[in-house]
Design a protein around this motif. Structure first.
Motif, PDB file in Angstrom:
ATOM      1  N   GLY A  45       0.892  -1.143   0.000  1.00 40.01           N
ATOM      2  CA  GLY A  45       0.000   0.000   0.000  1.00 40.01           C
ATOM      3  C   GLY A  45       0.935   1.198   0.000  1.00 40.01           C
ATOM      4  N   LYS A  46       0.484   2.279  -0.615  1.00 41.57           N
ATOM      5  CA  LYS A  46       1.441   3.348  -0.950  1.00 41.57           C
ATOM      6  C   LYS A  46       2.113   3.961   0.275  1.00 41.57           C
ATOM      7  CE  LYS A  46       0.363   4.175  -5.582  1.00 41.57           C
ATOM      8  NZ  LYS A  46       1.738   4.033  -6.032  1.00 41.57           N
ATOM      9  N   GLY A  47       1.338   4.276   1.312  1.00 42.77           N
ATOM     10  CA  GLY A  47       1.962   4.883   2.498  1.00 42.77           C
ATOM     11  C   GLY A  47       2.887   3.909   3.207  1.00 42.77           C
ATOM     12  N   PRO A 191       2.183  13.937  -8.417  1.00 44.99           N
ATOM     13  CA  PRO A 191       1.479  13.170  -9.451  1.00 44.99           C
ATOM     14  C   PRO A 191       2.485  12.652 -10.475  1.00 44.99           C
ATOM     15  CG  PRO A 191       1.310  15.534  -9.886  1.00 44.99           C
ATOM     16  CD  PRO A 191       2.032  15.389  -8.573  1.00 44.99           C
ATOM     17  N   ASN A 192       2.134  11.573 -11.184  1.00 44.96           N
ATOM     18  CA  ASN A 192       2.915  11.251 -12.376  1.00 44.96           C
ATOM     19  C   ASN A 192       2.292  12.024 -13.544  1.00 44.96           C
ATOM     20  OD1 ASN A 192       0.720   9.712 -13.321  1.00 44.96           O
ATOM     21  ND2 ASN A 192       1.557   7.808 -12.518  1.00 44.96           N
ATOM     22  N   ARG A 193       2.915  11.924 -14.684  1.00 49.37           N
ATOM     23  CA  ARG A 193       2.463  12.711 -15.839  1.00 49.37           C
ATOM     24  C   ARG A 193       0.981  12.457 -16.153  1.00 49.37           C
ATOM     25  NH1 ARG A 193       5.497  14.195 -20.672  1.00 49.37           N
ATOM     26  NH2 ARG A 193       7.177  12.768 -20.138  1.00 49.37           N
ATOM     27  N   ASP A 194       0.579  11.187 -16.147  1.00 47.24           N
ATOM     28  CA  ASP A 194      -0.807  10.847 -16.485  1.00 47.24           C
ATOM     29  C   ASP A 194      -1.790  11.394 -15.455  1.00 47.24           C
ATOM     30  OD1 ASP A 194       0.164   9.497 -18.632  1.00 47.24           O
ATOM     31  OD2 ASP A 194      -0.075   7.487 -17.760  1.00 47.24           O
ATOM     32  N   GLU A 195      -1.416  11.317 -14.184  1.00 46.22           N
ATOM     33  CA  GLU A 195      -2.317  11.802 -13.123  1.00 46.22           C
ATOM     34  C   GLU A 195      -2.514  13.318 -13.228  1.00 46.22           C
ATOM     35  OE1 GLU A 195      -1.046   8.221 -10.028  1.00 46.22           O
ATOM     36  OE2 GLU A 195      -0.046  10.165  -9.905  1.00 46.22           O
ATOM     37  N   LEU A 196      -1.442  14.044 -13.532  1.00 46.87           N
ATOM     38  CA  LEU A 196      -1.561  15.503 -13.661  1.00 46.87           C
ATOM     39  C   LEU A 196      -2.346  15.861 -14.915  1.00 46.87           C
ATOM     40  CD1 LEU A 196      -0.805  18.149 -12.320  1.00 46.87           C
ATOM     41  CD2 LEU A 196       1.292  18.197 -13.673  1.00 46.87           C
ATOM     42  N   ALA A 258       7.967   2.663  -7.625  1.00 38.80           N
ATOM     43  CA  ALA A 258       8.916   3.734  -7.980  1.00 38.80           C
ATOM     44  C   ALA A 258       8.450   5.076  -7.413  1.00 38.80           C
ATOM     45  CB  ALA A 258       9.055   3.827  -9.496  1.00 38.80           C
ATOM     46  N   GLY A 259       7.172   5.344  -7.617  1.00 42.98           N
ATOM     47  CA  GLY A 259       6.621   6.622  -7.149  1.00 42.98           C
ATOM     48  C   GLY A 259       6.671   6.728  -5.624  1.00 42.98           C
ATOM     49  N   ASP A 260       6.401   5.628  -4.954  1.00 40.62           N
ATOM     50  CA  ASP A 260       6.408   5.643  -3.477  1.00 40.62           C
ATOM     51  C   ASP A 260       7.821   5.904  -2.957  1.00 40.62           C
ATOM     52  OD1 ASP A 260       3.767   4.883  -3.789  1.00 40.62           O
ATOM     53  OD2 ASP A 260       4.233   2.755  -3.576  1.00 40.62           O
TER      54      ASP A 260
END
Ligand SMILES: Nc1ncnc2c1ncn2[C@@H]1O[C@H](COP(=O)(O)OP(=O)(O)OP(=O)(O)O)[C@@H](O)[C@H]1O
Ligand SMILES: [Mg+2]
Length: 316
Positions: A45-47, A191-196, A258-260
């Motif tokens: 989970g991300k956190g 955000p990643n590119r898609d989320e933004l 990667a993002g986390d």
């Protein structure tokens, strides 16, 4: 291992944790029996992922959020071993299992994610999470999706409460929950590119478009906007500088998390008051080390440092 303190100055919130089942395989054969090598099942989970990476960086954190009561002991044991204090609000049922099929022979190592929705949330659960954070952590990371039963405004409500407690909020989410929480003016978003692009309703084809979009967000009162773009790197629109950082070439293990890892680096940098370039390098080092981590393990601090130093930084 960081010192174990009851009330760490960093907390992470995961409202929809999961057990991640990561299965590496050369190529997925649909509709057939796929015999694979070692698979990995671990609390995630991300956190939770952010807390684990903070532990690698030597930063103590509290991991909280909502968790199926039956899964609390396994998460607590795993996180304890990573130097993370776990204090989740129990909810009925089990946490979901997110399946990640990592095709090592596909172009760029394609990952197929299969994410079930998660357990339903009982009345009052979000308030109980807020109560866990009332001790006053300096930085709180709000990461990931919402479980069934929480309204899209859940992260926004929590972010407002945290602002009231005096915490700086780091936000990494997507969709309506992400959009609503922006009203609480987080200190940093990733955000990643898609989320933004989804948030703004337009394509963001190049660096100039990403920078303009990040500036728009900063004008709304969001301190720092970091937009990640996979292997191309990330834009760091910080209060004092805008940077583009390209990660060094690494041997890919999996891009899962990667993002986390990047959010963990950003959070540690905020906590340490690092200047822009050092922040961007640390975040990139964490992310590049995460995608090249040993299977089933966490990256080593020395590898994070090496990759942070090897990253390519450009001022925009
Ligand atoms: N192939 C790669 N090689 C090196 N670094 C990478 C690679 N992919 C991602 N990274 C690093 O990880 C950072 C975050 O990646 P990405 O943009 O994919 O995040 P994300 O989409 O938020 O991921 P997540 O699925 O974890 O939420 C990138 O900015 C980059 O620094
Ligand atoms: Mg992400």
């Amino acid at each position: 291992m960081p010192p174990r303190i009851a009330h760490p100055s960093i907390a992470t919130v995961t409202l929809n944790p999961a057990l991640d089942l990561t299965i590496p395989l050369p190529r997925l054969a649909r509709g057939e029996v796929n015999r694979v090598g070692a698979a990995e099942l671990r609390p995630a989970g991300k956190g939770v992922n952010v807390s684990v990476m903070l532990g690698v960086l030597g930063e103590a954190s509290l991991a909280t959020g909502l968790l199926g009561a039956a899964d609390i002991p396994a998460f607590a044991e795993f996180l304890d071993g990573q130097g993370v204090a776990a204090d989740f609000v129990p909810v009925p049922g089990r946490c979901r299992i997110n399946v990640k099929l990592v095709e090592t022979e596909a172009d760029g190592g394609a990952v197929t994610d299969i994410n079930p929705p998660g357990a339903a949330t009982p009345e009052g659960a979000l308030e109980a999470v807020a109560a866990k954070l009332a001790y006053g952590p300096a930085i709180v990371v709000l990461s990931g999706s919402l479980p069934p039963g929480l309204a899209p405004g859940a992260l926004a409500w929590l972010a407002e409460r945290l602002r009231g407690f005096g915490a700086r909020v780091v936000l990494d989410s997507s969709g309506p929950a992400f959009e609503a929480a922006l009203a609480a003016k987080p200190a940093l978003i990733k955000p990643n590119r898609d989320e933004l692009s989804a948030l703004l309703g337009r394509a963001l084809p190049d660096r100039a478009a990403l920078l303009a979009a990040a500036r728009e967000m900063q004008e709304q009162g969001i301190g720092s906007v970091v937009v990640s773009a996979g292997g191309e790197g990330a834009l760091f629109a910080l209060p004092e500088a805008a940077l583009w950082v390209t990660p060094p070439r690494v041997r890919l293990t999996t891009t899962v998390g990667a993002g986390d890892a990047m959010v963990a680096g950003l959070t540690a940098a905020l906590a340490r008051g690092l200047p822009p370039e050092a922040m961007a390098r640390l975040a990139t080092g964490c992310a590049a080390a995460a995608v090249s981590r040993p299977v089933g393990g966490s990256p080593a601090l020395a590898e994070i440092t090496r990759l942070a130093e090897a990253a390519h930084v450009e001022r925009l």
